[in-house]
Design an enzyme around this catalytic site. Structure first.
Site, PDB file in Angstrom:
ATOM      1  N   CYS A 267       0.830  -1.205   0.000  1.00 30.04           N
ATOM      2  CA  CYS A 267       0.000   0.000   0.000  1.00 30.04           C
ATOM      3  C   CYS A 267       0.867   1.257   0.000  1.00 30.04           C
ATOM      4  O   CYS A 267       1.578   1.522  -0.959  1.00 30.04           O
ATOM      5  CB  CYS A 267      -0.972  -0.043   1.178  1.00 30.04           C
ATOM      6  SG  CYS A 267      -2.394   1.062   0.956  1.00 30.04           S
ATOM      7  N   HIS A 351      -3.762  -5.232  -0.199  1.00 27.57           N
ATOM      8  CA  HIS A 351      -3.366  -5.790   1.097  1.00 27.57           C
ATOM      9  C   HIS A 351      -3.410  -7.316   1.066  1.00 27.57           C
ATOM     10  O   HIS A 351      -4.469  -7.914   1.267  1.00 27.57           O
ATOM     11  CB  HIS A 351      -4.287  -5.266   2.200  1.00 27.57           C
ATOM     12  CG  HIS A 351      -4.023  -3.842   2.573  1.00 27.57           C
ATOM     13  ND1 HIS A 351      -3.193  -3.484   3.611  1.00 27.57           N
ATOM     14  CD2 HIS A 351      -4.463  -2.689   2.024  1.00 27.57           C
ATOM     15  CE1 HIS A 351      -3.134  -2.164   3.699  1.00 27.57           C
ATOM     16  NE2 HIS A 351      -3.903  -1.658   2.745  1.00 27.57           N
ATOM     17  N   GLU A 353      -2.435  -9.258   3.287  1.00 31.49           N
ATOM     18  CA  GLU A 353      -2.787  -9.737   4.637  1.00 31.49           C
ATOM     19  C   GLU A 353      -4.279  -9.577   4.920  1.00 31.49           C
ATOM     20  O   GLU A 353      -4.786 -10.090   5.921  1.00 31.49           O
ATOM     21  CB  GLU A 353      -1.978  -8.962   5.686  1.00 31.49           C
ATOM     22  CG  GLU A 353      -2.542  -7.628   6.114  1.00 31.49           C
ATOM     23  CD  GLU A 353      -2.418  -6.528   5.068  1.00 31.49           C
ATOM     24  OE1 GLU A 353      -2.994  -5.446   5.263  1.00 31.49           O
ATOM     25  OE2 GLU A 353      -1.739  -6.752   4.039  1.00 31.49           O
TER      26      GLU A 353
END
Length: 372
Positions: A267, A351, A353
């Site tokens: 990001c 993202h 994650e």
């Protein structure tokens, strides 16, 4: 610029909040956008005065507790497009992405007080009250989202007053690095390769994913100079605001890149990586925020559903010839990942994650650790 009709003329939410809440505990309030358009709603009686922020929307249907605690939302008023928020209450902090809510304010259509979930510990309203976060509800969020999509991201005010005086300045452009980053270095893990994790507002789930691997993680503040230390790789975290404001982070990274050690950014991290190579970034009209952004891996032509939260992007034609675009957004063709042709430098705009959202690209953490 011609203004759209005010929210009351665009229709009310399909659900009347009075069916679920004691309306005596609320008062009339307004969301006033910088273009002059006003949306009416109600706010809890504990909300007093006015609140200024950048109004952005997220399309996620779940994960509101993770979204609000994501440091990347610092300084922003977050609009939830899904019409009912709070149905599973608020879980314990183990599900949070930081220790507190970073979003500056919240806009919703309806809030469910009769929440139900085995991990829930309190209601959505109780949580916002506890953390003193301004809220306006019973807003036509569908109409509001359309405005942002057509006009672009706008500054706004949540207020008890329908009209804000002209001298009320809509100042929201602030550097949040000092607010969201840790103050002193922290060490995680006792064996394995050593990585520097630069915290520009790092989500907790990023740390959880890194800790799945045999690593010694040295988490450092955004302006900590690690360039002369002994490390095997560098990780650049997510974070709020304009990537160009992280001047110290960029200068330090430039020095670290001379070692040719693996670098991976997520990001804001990939934006900082691009700026360290003298590429350019720009502000998107309304950003990418939600859990269903389709991205293509250009090397395999494989498409992944990704979780995203950013307002800036990398300008593709500003990348030098030794960098390639590795991922692209299939909605608007913006750059979603970059990779160096010769050195182990890479990053993605989405993202991997997640939290909340799909975990289809968690393999990128494995790819990074394998390169160390």
């Amino acid at each position: 610029m011609e203004l759209l009709a005010p929210a009351p003329l665009l229709g009310k939410p399909p659900l009347d909040v009075s069916e679920f809440l004691d309306t005596s505990l609320f008062h009339d309030s307004f969301l006033i956008l910088e273009n002059g358009q006003t949306f009416s709603g109600i706010s809890p009686n504990w909300l007093k005065g006015s609140l200024v922020g950048e109004v952005v929307f997220t399309t996620g249907m779940t994960g509101y507790e993770a979204s609000l605690t994501d440091p990347s939302y610092a300084g922003q008023i977050l609009v939830f497009t899904f019409p009912l928020i709070g149905n599973y209450g608020v879980p314990s902090k183990s599900y949070f992405e930081s220790e507190k809510i970073f979003a500056k304010g919240v806009v919703v259509s309806n809030i469910c007080q009769n929440w139900s979930h085995n991990t829930g510990v309190q209601s959505f309203l109780e949580w916002l009250n506890e953390q003193n976060i301004p809220l306006i509800m019973e807003v036509d969020t569908r109409a509001l989202t359309k405005v942002i999509r057509e006009k672009g991201t706008l500054k706004g005010v949540i207020s008890e007053r329908e009209f804000i005086q002209k001298e009320f300045e809509l100042k929201t452009e602030t550097f949040f690095g000092k607010e969201v980053s840790i103050k002193e270095p922290m060490i995680y893990g006792q064996k394995g390769k050593t990585i520097i994790a630069v915290d520009c507002g790092m989500k907790t789930n990023i740390l959880r994913n890194l800790q799945k691997h045999p690593l010694i993680i040295k988490r450092v503040p955004y302006n900590y100079d690690y360039s002369q230390e002994d490390f095997d790789g560098v990780f650049l975290s997510n974070g709020p605001g304009n990537p160009e404001d992280y001047k110290e982070t960029i200068v330090i990274l430039k020095k670290a890149m001379r070692k040719k050690k693996p670098i991976f950014g997520i990001c804001l991290g990939v934006q900082i990586l691009s700026l360290a190579t003298d590429a350019k970034t720009y502000k998107l009209p309304y950003g990418h925020r939600g859990h269903n952004q389709p991205c293509m891996d250009l090397s395999t032509k494989k498409c992944y559903m990704t979780s995203q939260n950013h307002g800036y992007a990398i300008k593709e034609d500003s990348l030098s010839s030794d960098w390639i675009v590795s991922f692209k957004n299939l909605n608007d063709n913006t750059v979603e990942g970059i990779k160096h042709l010769h050195y182990p430098f890479s990053g993605v705009q989405f993202h991997p994650e997640a939290a909340p959202g799909p975990t289809d690209t968690e393999w990128l953490f494995e790819q990074f650790t394998a390169s160390l």
